[in-house]
Scaffold this motif. Structure first.
Motif, PDB file in Angstrom:
ATOM      1  N   THR A 181      20.075  59.623  32.602  1.00 15.33           N
ATOM      2  CA  THR A 181      18.984  58.941  31.900  1.00 15.33           C
ATOM      3  C   THR A 181      19.204  57.431  31.864  1.00 15.33           C
ATOM      4  N   TRP A 182      20.439  57.024  31.611  1.00 17.64           N
ATOM      5  CA  TRP A 182      20.770  55.604  31.502  1.00 17.64           C
ATOM      6  C   TRP A 182      20.726  54.891  32.846  1.00 17.64           C
ATOM      7  N   ALA A 183      21.274  55.543  33.886  1.00 18.80           N
ATOM      8  CA  ALA A 183      21.446  54.857  35.166  1.00 18.80           C
ATOM      9  C   ALA A 183      20.198  54.870  36.045  1.00 18.80           C
ATOM     10  N   THR A 184      19.421  55.941  35.999  1.00 18.78           N
ATOM     11  CA  THR A 184      18.323  56.103  36.952  1.00 18.78           C
ATOM     12  C   THR A 184      17.377  54.901  37.026  1.00 18.78           C
ATOM     13  N   PRO A 185      16.913  54.346  35.905  1.00 16.78           N
ATOM     14  CA  PRO A 185      15.992  53.205  36.017  1.00 16.78           C
ATOM     15  C   PRO A 185      16.619  51.973  36.671  1.00 16.78           C
ATOM     16  N   GLN A 186      17.946  51.888  36.636  1.00 16.53           N
ATOM     17  CA  GLN A 186      18.635  50.711  37.172  1.00 16.53           C
ATOM     18  C   GLN A 186      19.010  50.865  38.639  1.00 16.53           C
ATOM     19  N   LEU A 187      18.959  52.085  39.143  1.00 18.95           N
ATOM     20  CA  LEU A 187      19.394  52.337  40.514  1.00 18.95           C
ATOM     21  C   LEU A 187      18.451  51.740  41.541  1.00 18.95           C
ATOM     22  N   THR A 188      17.189  51.574  41.185  1.00 18.42           N
ATOM     23  CA  THR A 188      16.211  51.028  42.129  1.00 18.42           C
ATOM     24  C   THR A 188      15.920  49.551  41.874  1.00 18.42           C
ATOM     25  N   ASP A 189      16.666  48.955  40.958  1.00 19.08           N
ATOM     26  CA  ASP A 189      16.496  47.536  40.633  1.00 19.08           C
ATOM     27  C   ASP A 189      17.677  46.764  41.218  1.00 19.08           C
ATOM     28  N   ARG A 190      17.437  46.007  42.277  1.00 22.36           N
ATOM     29  CA  ARG A 190      18.537  45.343  42.983  1.00 22.36           C
ATOM     30  C   ARG A 190      19.184  44.241  42.169  1.00 22.36           C
ATOM     31  N   THR A 191      18.511  43.804  41.124  1.00 22.35           N
ATOM     32  CA  THR A 191      19.101  42.800  40.242  1.00 22.35           C
ATOM     33  C   THR A 191      20.026  43.444  39.228  1.00 22.35           C
ATOM     34  N   ARG A 192      19.602  44.587  38.687  1.00 24.72           N
ATOM     35  CA  ARG A 192      20.368  45.248  37.635  1.00 24.72           C
ATOM     36  C   ARG A 192      21.464  46.166  38.162  1.00 24.72           C
ATOM     37  N   LEU A 193      21.251  46.735  39.355  1.00 21.77           N
ATOM     38  CA  LEU A 193      22.216  47.713  39.879  1.00 21.77           C
ATOM     39  C   LEU A 193      23.648  47.172  39.946  1.00 21.77           C
ATOM     40  N   PRO A 194      23.896  45.969  40.499  1.00 23.17           N
ATOM     41  CA  PRO A 194      25.285  45.491  40.562  1.00 23.17           C
ATOM     42  C   PRO A 194      25.940  45.346  39.190  1.00 23.17           C
ATOM     43  N   LEU A 195      25.137  45.230  38.151  1.00 26.59           N
ATOM     44  CA  LEU A 195      25.677  45.037  36.806  1.00 26.59           C
ATOM     45  C   LEU A 195      26.246  46.319  36.207  1.00 26.59           C
ATOM     46  N   ILE A 196      25.864  47.476  36.759  1.00 26.35           N
ATOM     47  CA  ILE A 196      26.350  48.742  36.193  1.00 26.35           C
ATOM     48  C   ILE A 196      27.489  49.342  37.021  1.00 26.35           C
ATOM     49  N   VAL A 197      27.931  48.610  38.048  1.00 31.13           N
ATOM     50  CA  VAL A 197      29.024  49.102  38.889  1.00 31.13           C
ATOM     51  C   VAL A 197      30.335  49.120  38.101  1.00 31.13           C
ATOM     52  N   ASP A 198      31.134  50.134  38.350  1.00 29.75           N
ATOM     53  CA  ASP A 198      32.451  50.269  37.727  1.00 29.75           C
ATOM     54  C   ASP A 198      33.238  48.965  37.869  1.00 29.75           C
ATOM     55  N   ALA A 199      33.807  48.489  36.774  1.00 27.51           N
ATOM     56  CA  ALA A 199      34.571  47.234  36.786  1.00 27.51           C
ATOM     57  C   ALA A 199      35.713  47.261  37.796  1.00 27.51           C
ATOM     58  N   ALA A 200      36.251  48.455  38.087  1.00 28.01           N
ATOM     59  CA  ALA A 200      37.387  48.568  39.009  1.00 28.01           C
ATOM     60  C   ALA A 200      37.020  48.183  40.434  1.00 28.01           C
ATOM     61  N   ILE A 201      35.731  48.228  40.783  1.00 25.71           N
ATOM     62  CA  ILE A 201      35.321  47.909  42.155  1.00 25.71           C
ATOM     63  C   ILE A 201      34.269  46.799  42.206  1.00 25.71           C
ATOM     64  N   LYS A 202      33.953  46.229  41.068  1.00 24.44           N
ATOM     65  CA  LYS A 202      32.854  45.266  40.977  1.00 24.44           C
ATOM     66  C   LYS A 202      33.033  44.079  41.942  1.00 24.44           C
ATOM     67  N   ASP A 203      34.268  43.634  42.161  1.00 24.63           N
ATOM     68  CA  ASP A 203      34.501  42.449  42.990  1.00 24.63           C
ATOM     69  C   ASP A 203      34.570  42.745  44.479  1.00 24.63           C
ATOM     70  N   THR A 204      34.662  44.017  44.853  1.00 27.85           N
ATOM     71  CA  THR A 204      34.836  44.354  46.272  1.00 27.85           C
ATOM     72  C   THR A 204      33.757  45.279  46.810  1.00 27.85           C
ATOM     73  N   VAL A 205      32.831  45.736  45.965  1.00 30.33           N
ATOM     74  CA  VAL A 205      31.809  46.666  46.428  1.00 30.33           C
ATOM     75  C   VAL A 205      30.911  45.992  47.466  1.00 30.33           C
ATOM     76  N   ASN A 206      30.539  46.737  48.494  1.00 26.21           N
ATOM     77  CA  ASN A 206      29.620  46.266  49.517  1.00 26.21           C
ATOM     78  C   ASN A 206      28.203  46.494  48.999  1.00 26.21           C
ATOM     79  N   LEU A 207      27.468  45.412  48.713  1.00 34.69           N
ATOM     80  CA  LEU A 207      26.168  45.543  48.060  1.00 34.69           C
ATOM     81  C   LEU A 207      25.159  46.305  48.916  1.00 34.69           C
ATOM     82  N   LYS A 208      25.166  46.072  50.210  1.00 31.26           N
ATOM     83  CA  LYS A 208      24.226  46.796  51.069  1.00 31.26           C
ATOM     84  C   LYS A 208      24.484  48.295  50.991  1.00 31.26           C
TER      85      LYS A 208
END
Length: 269
Positions: A181-208
């Motif tokens: 319920t919490w994540a679904t609305p943010q998964l299709t928002d390219r601005t908000r999606l990177p903000l919910i990424v796990d802190a452990a991988i936030k700096d190295t995740v491949n955005l594409k």
């Protein structure tokens, strides 16, 4: 009654594990049944479960972005074997991060088939069993279980890999406790999606790749089963995102500047 139920799960797992064999399914090495004691012996998985890695002391630190994708692909391949290559097809029925076990090289294998159901037994309407947070909406509302119920649970695991959050977290505010319920609305928002990424991988995740995996997760957790993909389609979507060295088809440089091969060797995979 409890003893009878436990024996039924024990017997169901033995019967099924004697028939199915795949690199992404845990191997049953032996079993023992003496009196009321029941013992199943599996191959050793030294890195525990995916849940242990994400929610344990390391808080996901050992799982790089590419390792997370590898684990997702391994798990999807295990489900694909159950759904598409077993005769009759098998519904896992309790797919979740604690049932995804990791060996020393972080190869993922599905476990705990005590609730698994062979489709010829009649998927239809069944007494509700499973784990809260992973159970598909139609199963909760109607008791109807199909392979698409496993796909929903797979989508929840994808969300765990992306966010590092539990499927149900009662410590969160009302309305945010359910990961889906919490994540679904943010998964299709390219601005908000990177903000919910796990802190452990936030700096190295491949955005594409993140946007692509999020798109798969959105489809998997659709409330209407017919809108969810087949698990074979999920496998095909993930293969191009996983480095060749980790079992996929990707040849690329990750955001940290290390080649996929170097990243792979650092984790002994």
């Amino acid at each position: 009654m409890v003893a009878v139920t436990l024996f039924a799960f024990f017997q169901a797992e033995i019967n099924l594990m004697g028939r199915i064999h795949h690199p992404n399914l845990i191997a049953l090495l032996g079993f023992s049944s003496q009196g009321e004691d029941r013992l199943l012996i599996y191959e050793l998985m030294t890195n525990g479960s995916l849940q242990d890695q994400l929610q344990g002391p390391a808080q996901g630190a050992a799982l790089t972005w590419h390792l997370r994708l590898k684990i997702a692909l391994d798990a999807a391949r295990g489900l694909e074997y159950l759904h598409d290559h077993c005769d009759p097809p098998v519904i896992h029925r309790d797919f979740k991060s604690s049932n995804i076990l990791l060996d020393e090289d972080f190869n993922a294998k599905l476990s705990d088939f005590g609730l698994a159901l062979m489709v010829q037994e009649g998927a239809g309407s069944l007494q509700l069993q499973g784990t809260f947070g992973y159970v598909a909406p139609e199963y909760i509302l109607t008791g109807i279980l199909t392979e698409k119920s496993d796909v929903y649970a797979f989508g929840v695991v994808l969300l765990e890999l992306i966010t590092g959050r539990k499927p149900i977290d009662v410590s969160m505010p009302t309305g945010c406790q359910s990961l889906v319920t919490w994540a679904t609305p943010q998964l299709t928002d390219r601005t908000r999606l990177p903000l919910i990424v796990d802190a452990a991988i936030k700096d190295t995740v491949n955005l594409k790749q993140l946007f692509q995996v999020a798109a798969v997760a959105v489809l998997c957790v659709q409330s209407e089963p017919s809108y969810r993909p087949l698990i074979g389609d999920v496998v095909n979507s993930l293969i191009p995102l996983v480095p060749c060295e980790l079992g996929g088809a990707l040849r690329a440089i990750d955001p940290s500047g290390a080649t996929a091969a170097n990243s792979h060797s650092q984790h002994g995979v």
